[in-house]
Scaffold this motif. Sequence first.
Motif, PDB file in Angstrom:
ATOM      1  N   PRO A 134       5.091 -40.808  18.844  1.00 39.26           N
ATOM      2  CA  PRO A 134       5.456 -41.144  20.221  1.00 39.26           C
ATOM      3  C   PRO A 134       6.180 -42.484  20.265  1.00 39.26           C
ATOM      4  CG  PRO A 134       3.145 -41.600  19.863  1.00 39.26           C
ATOM      5  CD  PRO A 134       3.634 -40.900  18.619  1.00 39.26           C
ATOM      6  N   THR A 135       6.928 -42.709  21.333  1.00 39.18           N
ATOM      7  CA  THR A 135       7.569 -44.008  21.493  1.00 39.18           C
ATOM      8  C   THR A 135       6.543 -45.077  21.850  1.00 39.18           C
ATOM      9  OG1 THR A 135       8.018 -43.684  23.856  1.00 39.18           O
ATOM     10  CG2 THR A 135       9.669 -42.898  22.298  1.00 39.18           C
ATOM     11  N   LEU A 136       5.418 -44.662  22.452  1.00 33.80           N
ATOM     12  CA  LEU A 136       4.388 -45.610  22.869  1.00 33.80           C
ATOM     13  C   LEU A 136       3.016 -44.970  22.721  1.00 33.80           C
ATOM     14  CD1 LEU A 136       3.722 -48.386  24.328  1.00 33.80           C
ATOM     15  CD2 LEU A 136       3.657 -47.039  26.445  1.00 33.80           C
ATOM     16  N   LEU A 137       2.066 -45.743  22.196  1.00 28.65           N
ATOM     17  CA  LEU A 137       0.658 -45.351  22.162  1.00 28.65           C
ATOM     18  C   LEU A 137      -0.094 -46.375  23.004  1.00 28.65           C
ATOM     19  CD1 LEU A 137      -1.789 -43.764  21.160  1.00 28.65           C
ATOM     20  CD2 LEU A 137      -1.781 -45.177  19.084  1.00 28.65           C
ATOM     21  N   ALA A 138      -0.539 -45.976  24.188  1.00 29.89           N
ATOM     22  CA  ALA A 138      -1.228 -46.866  25.119  1.00 29.89           C
ATOM     23  C   ALA A 138      -2.729 -46.568  25.084  1.00 29.89           C
ATOM     24  CB  ALA A 138      -0.686 -46.681  26.541  1.00 29.89           C
ATOM     25  N   LEU A 139      -3.526 -47.589  24.767  1.00 35.30           N
ATOM     26  CA  LEU A 139      -4.963 -47.433  24.585  1.00 35.30           C
ATOM     27  C   LEU A 139      -5.706 -48.308  25.581  1.00 35.30           C
ATOM     28  CD1 LEU A 139      -4.964 -47.597  20.684  1.00 35.30           C
ATOM     29  CD2 LEU A 139      -4.891 -45.557  22.134  1.00 35.30           C
ATOM     30  N   SER A 140      -6.694 -47.718  26.249  1.00 33.55           N
ATOM     31  CA  SER A 140      -7.380 -48.417  27.338  1.00 33.55           C
ATOM     32  C   SER A 140      -8.887 -48.397  27.146  1.00 33.55           C
ATOM     33  CB  SER A 140      -7.018 -47.751  28.680  1.00 33.55           C
ATOM     34  OG  SER A 140      -7.853 -48.190  29.725  1.00 33.55           O
ATOM     35  N   ALA A 141      -9.517 -49.578  27.293  1.00 38.34           N
ATOM     36  CA  ALA A 141     -10.973 -49.712  27.388  1.00 38.34           C
ATOM     37  C   ALA A 141     -11.724 -49.040  26.238  1.00 38.34           C
ATOM     38  CB  ALA A 141     -11.470 -49.161  28.725  1.00 38.34           C
ATOM     39  N   MET A 142     -11.265 -49.293  25.020  1.00 39.86           N
ATOM     40  CA  MET A 142     -11.975 -48.771  23.861  1.00 39.86           C
ATOM     41  C   MET A 142     -11.737 -49.684  22.670  1.00 39.86           C
ATOM     42  SD  MET A 142     -13.995 -46.876  22.250  1.00 39.86           S
ATOM     43  CE  MET A 142     -14.461 -45.852  23.639  1.00 39.86           C
ATOM     44  N   ASN A 146      10.275 -30.680  22.707  1.00 39.56           N
ATOM     45  CA  ASN A 146      11.599 -30.187  23.096  1.00 39.56           C
ATOM     46  C   ASN A 146      12.701 -31.176  22.744  1.00 39.56           C
ATOM     47  OD1 ASN A 146      11.056 -32.211  24.882  1.00 39.56           O
ATOM     48  ND2 ASN A 146      11.267 -30.972  26.740  1.00 39.56           N
ATOM     49  N   GLY A 147      12.366 -32.149  21.869  1.00 38.31           N
ATOM     50  CA  GLY A 147      13.370 -33.104  21.444  1.00 38.31           C
ATOM     51  C   GLY A 147      13.415 -34.373  22.261  1.00 38.31           C
ATOM     52  N   HIS A 148      12.800 -34.368  23.456  1.00 38.24           N
ATOM     53  CA  HIS A 148      12.768 -35.560  24.284  1.00 38.24           C
ATOM     54  C   HIS A 148      11.695 -36.520  23.766  1.00 38.24           C
ATOM     55  CE1 HIS A 148      15.588 -34.315  27.381  1.00 38.24           C
ATOM     56  NE2 HIS A 148      15.008 -33.140  27.430  1.00 38.24           N
ATOM     57  N   PRO A 149      11.820 -37.797  24.062  1.00 37.65           N
ATOM     58  CA  PRO A 149      10.769 -38.733  23.667  1.00 37.65           C
ATOM     59  C   PRO A 149       9.463 -38.439  24.419  1.00 37.65           C
ATOM     60  CG  PRO A 149      12.344 -39.801  25.117  1.00 37.65           C
ATOM     61  CD  PRO A 149      12.922 -38.464  24.770  1.00 37.65           C
ATOM     62  N   TYR A 150       8.378 -38.878  23.840  1.00 42.48           N
ATOM     63  CA  TYR A 150       7.081 -38.693  24.485  1.00 42.48           C
ATOM     64  C   TYR A 150       6.209 -39.922  24.214  1.00 42.48           C
ATOM     65  CZ  TYR A 150       5.027 -37.489  19.907  1.00 42.48           C
ATOM     66  OH  TYR A 150       4.587 -37.512  18.602  1.00 42.48           O
ATOM     67  N   ALA A 151       5.193 -40.101  25.059  1.00 34.79           N
ATOM     68  CA  ALA A 151       4.250 -41.198  24.920  1.00 34.79           C
ATOM     69  C   ALA A 151       2.843 -40.638  25.064  1.00 34.79           C
ATOM     70  CB  ALA A 151       4.514 -42.279  25.977  1.00 34.79           C
ATOM     71  N   VAL A 152       1.855 -41.374  24.555  1.00 36.77           N
ATOM     72  CA  VAL A 152       0.459 -40.935  24.594  1.00 36.77           C
ATOM     73  C   VAL A 152      -0.390 -42.066  25.171  1.00 36.77           C
ATOM     74  CG1 VAL A 152      -1.495 -40.065  23.271  1.00 36.77           C
ATOM     75  CG2 VAL A 152       0.832 -39.457  22.583  1.00 36.77           C
ATOM     76  N   PHE A 153      -1.235 -41.726  26.142  1.00 37.07           N
ATOM     77  CA  PHE A 153      -2.097 -42.704  26.806  1.00 37.07           C
ATOM     78  C   PHE A 153      -3.524 -42.170  26.838  1.00 37.07           C
ATOM     79  CE2 PHE A 153      -3.722 -44.092  31.155  1.00 37.07           C
ATOM     80  CZ  PHE A 153      -4.256 -45.281  30.693  1.00 37.07           C
ATOM     81  N   GLY A 154      -4.481 -42.996  26.432  1.00 37.82           N
ATOM     82  CA  GLY A 154      -5.872 -42.581  26.466  1.00 37.82           C
ATOM     83  C   GLY A 154      -6.757 -43.679  27.017  1.00 37.82           C
ATOM     84  N   HIS A 155      -7.720 -43.294  27.856  1.00 33.83           N
ATOM     85  CA  HIS A 155      -8.675 -44.255  28.420  1.00 33.83           C
ATOM     86  C   HIS A 155     -10.072 -43.990  27.882  1.00 33.83           C
ATOM     87  CE1 HIS A 155     -10.829 -46.856  31.130  1.00 33.83           C
ATOM     88  NE2 HIS A 155     -11.493 -45.841  31.632  1.00 33.83           N
ATOM     89  N   SER A 156     -10.754 -45.047  27.455  1.00 29.50           N
ATOM     90  CA  SER A 156     -12.124 -44.972  26.946  1.00 29.50           C
ATOM     91  C   SER A 156     -12.167 -44.053  25.722  1.00 29.50           C
ATOM     92  CB  SER A 156     -13.069 -44.513  28.058  1.00 29.50           C
ATOM     93  OG  SER A 156     -14.416 -44.598  27.664  1.00 29.50           O
ATOM     94  N   VAL A 157     -13.038 -43.060  25.720  1.00 28.91           N
ATOM     95  CA  VAL A 157     -13.074 -42.139  24.582  1.00 28.91           C
ATOM     96  C   VAL A 157     -11.721 -41.453  24.411  1.00 28.91           C
ATOM     97  CG1 VAL A 157     -14.146 -40.025  23.692  1.00 28.91           C
ATOM     98  CG2 VAL A 157     -15.564 -41.794  24.747  1.00 28.91           C
ATOM     99  N   GLY A 158     -11.000 -41.282  25.506  1.00 25.48           N
ATOM    100  CA  GLY A 158      -9.664 -40.713  25.425  1.00 25.48           C
ATOM    101  C   GLY A 158      -8.722 -41.552  24.576  1.00 25.48           C
ATOM    102  N   ALA A 159      -8.981 -42.872  24.497  1.00 23.49           N
ATOM    103  CA  ALA A 159      -8.159 -43.730  23.644  1.00 23.49           C
ATOM    104  C   ALA A 159      -8.358 -43.382  22.176  1.00 23.49           C
ATOM    105  CB  ALA A 159      -8.505 -45.197  23.896  1.00 23.49           C
TER     106      ALA A 159
END
Length: 282
Positions: free
Chosen positions: A130-138, A99-112
């Motif tokens: 995305p403005t941020l790609l946050a990756l966890s435990a992978m 919708n034109g707004h900024p967005y970010a993506v976060f994934g944990h483990s396999v989700g990363a």
Amino acid sequence: MNAHDPTGGSARRATAVDQPDFVALSPATGDEHLLRLYCMPPAGMSAPYFQAFTSYLPATVSVHALQLPGRGRAIGTAVHTDPHHLGRLLAERIRQDDNGHPYAVFGHSVGALLAYETVKCLTRQGHRPPTLLALSAMAAPHHPDFTTRAPDVLLGGREGIEKLFGRLPDHAGQDPRALINTWIPMLADLLLALQFPPHQGPPLDTQLALYGGEDDPVISPEALAGWNDISSQPATPRLFPGNHTYPLDNVEALSARLTADIATSLRGRACPVSGSGSHSGG
């Protein structure tokens, strides 16, 4: 599994339960400066995995969590094991929601890994990242940590699964069918993760955030830092107390760190992420 569009945009196409979709866990507050946070859960888990985080993220962040077939209300539907096909489907869902707004993506483990593949597909399709790609435990796809330790999980039965994902529901041990229904999406997601090839093409040009558990038996800090090899915006891994399932024991602290990283990624934009109604605040 169709999620209501809280932004008042055009009606979305209904999504069948055998297709991946994003569920809105925290609706928009009406604030015009809204950021969508797309969350990808760990192996075998579904959208409610991230429900607890909504209490600690700013009210201006709308949380949309991934719901995959084979779990929750969609138990019994065919699971996905092709990372590239799933990445393309998720990229298309995000493009539909844009919708034109900024967005970010976060994934944990396999989700990363799914978060990474989705952002890679969005970039290849020419869509804004995305403005941020946050990756966890992978580990990054080229790092050997996950693939060398995964056989112990796959061959370790219930004990191996619980070492990585935490204790399975008690009823699953008493009902073979319930145990199978619990295992199928976990094993499918592990198979999906094992099929990720090394990164090809230019580095990802998106701000990166890296999180992990201090005592993770599967992903080392070095493996987590390996994501910097394929990014033009490297990040210092942030470690929290706990093992591979550390997010559930550090919801408030992880939410605060994620909020700060989102705010940093939005510098220079007129899209604040702090506001009333948030425990993690500013």
